[in-house]
Design an enzyme around this catalytic site. Structure first.
Site, PDB file in Angstrom:
ATOM      1  N   LYS A 294       3.953   5.559  12.336  1.00  0.00           N
ATOM      2  CA  LYS A 294       2.537   5.206  12.325  1.00  0.00           C
ATOM      3  C   LYS A 294       2.251   3.958  13.158  1.00  0.00           C
ATOM      4  CE  LYS A 294       0.561   7.608   8.431  1.00  0.00           C
ATOM      5  NZ  LYS A 294      -0.181   7.514   7.154  1.00  0.00           N
TER       6      LYS A 294
ATOM      7  N   ARG B 119       6.863  11.288   3.269  1.00  0.00           N
ATOM      8  CA  ARG B 119       6.345  12.263   4.235  1.00  0.00           C
ATOM      9  C   ARG B 119       6.808  11.839   5.625  1.00  0.00           C
ATOM     10  NH1 ARG B 119       1.806  12.805   7.541  1.00  0.00           N
ATOM     11  NH2 ARG B 119       1.013  14.939   7.740  1.00  0.00           N
TER      12      ARG B 119
END
Length: 286
Positions: free
Chosen positions: A221, A255
């Site tokens: 991210k 995840r």
């Protein structure tokens, strides 16, 4: 005990959720699993490498070309049904904020609805309740789907995360979602700047202390990229470092894009914590 689909996970069991993007424009793989066969091969590989859950998404999180509910369903529903047929024991999660899509994928065999946009469609939790599906309750800072944060502020970011996620989880249970199938997610990057995401990681133990299983979606991210000043394809090391910290603080579900690497990190943390035996222990004993 966390119960998802046919699977049960003990409180200290660290669980991998593998990302399978059914989009032509995903930020990480740029559509590598948009077509069915590469996507099914991705599922097979992820399961072989240690993923218990696959998370199927039909719309990328960031801004881009509009994807209607009908198109999102077209990308995901048939694929969910095929994954269910080929991999009967894998837990199938679908990343969607729309109740119409949630209904369709649950009919096709999905076990979990991953609501990454924080209850923007309150009917999604009602769908999870009706089908007995699991639900991920995420903090998105009130952001609308597929928007980026701009000068967002919090008096106390973790206090806001707790208020929102625990509130969503309690509402879900009140609607009929099985309590043992509800997870909370701090929503790294969603409605947050990099400092907010770092603080959320540092204080993750406060989420764990609520008693709800904590899911983290850290993989490659922007907060990792900005912290280390690295482009998307060079964020794996930073992601794995954040994963280790999150595991030590008690997060349960991860995840991820890189399943095998994450499995090693989680197994190592579990061994250090005394919750897993070494795979081999010969040193100093022969």
């Amino acid at each position: 005990m966390l119960r998802l689909g046919r699977r049960e996970f003990a409180p200290h069991e660290r669980v991998i959720m593998a990302i399978v993007n059914r989009t032509p424009d995903s930020f990480y793989d740029q559509g590598a699993t948009f077509r069915d066969e590469p996507a099914l091969a991705r599922v097979e590989q992820a399961v072989a490498e240690g993923a218990a859950i696959v998370d199927i998404g039909g719309v990328k999180a960031g801004p881009g070309e509009e994807v209607t509910a009908e198109e999102e369903a077209r990308r995901t529903v048939g694929f969910v049904a095929e994954v269910r047929r080929r991999f009967p024991d894998v837990v199938i999660s679908v990343d969607t904020w729309r109740h119409e899509v949630g209904e369709a994928v649950c009919e096709a065999g999905a076990d979990v609805l991953n609501d990454a946009w924080g209850g923007v469609d309150p009917r999604l939790a009602e769908v999870a309740a009706r089908y007995g599906a699991g639900l991920v309750c995420t903090h998105a800072g009130g952001a609308r789907p597929r928007t980026r944060p701009h000068r967002v502020t919090y008096d106390d970011v973790m206090a806001d995360i707790l208020d929102v996620t625990v509130g969503l989880a309690e509402r879900a249970v009140a609607l009929g979602v099985p309590r043992e199938s509800v997870m909370i997610d701090p929503g790294h990057d969603f409605g947050k700047n990099t400092r907010h995401s770092l603080e959320a990681t540092r204080r993750l133990g406060e989420m764990v202390d609520t008693g709800w299983p904590v899911l983290v979606s850290l993989s490659n991210k922007d907060f990792v990229g900005e912290t280390l000043d690295r482009p998307v394809k060079e964020r794996v090391v930073g992601t794995l470092a954040t994963t280790a910290v999150s595991a030590w603080l008690g997060a349960q579900v991860y995840r991820v894009h890189e399943v095998a690497e994450t499995r090693q990190v989680l197994d190592m943390v579990s061994a250090i914590a005394g919750e897993r035996e070494p795979a081999v222990a010969r040193r100093g004993l022969a």
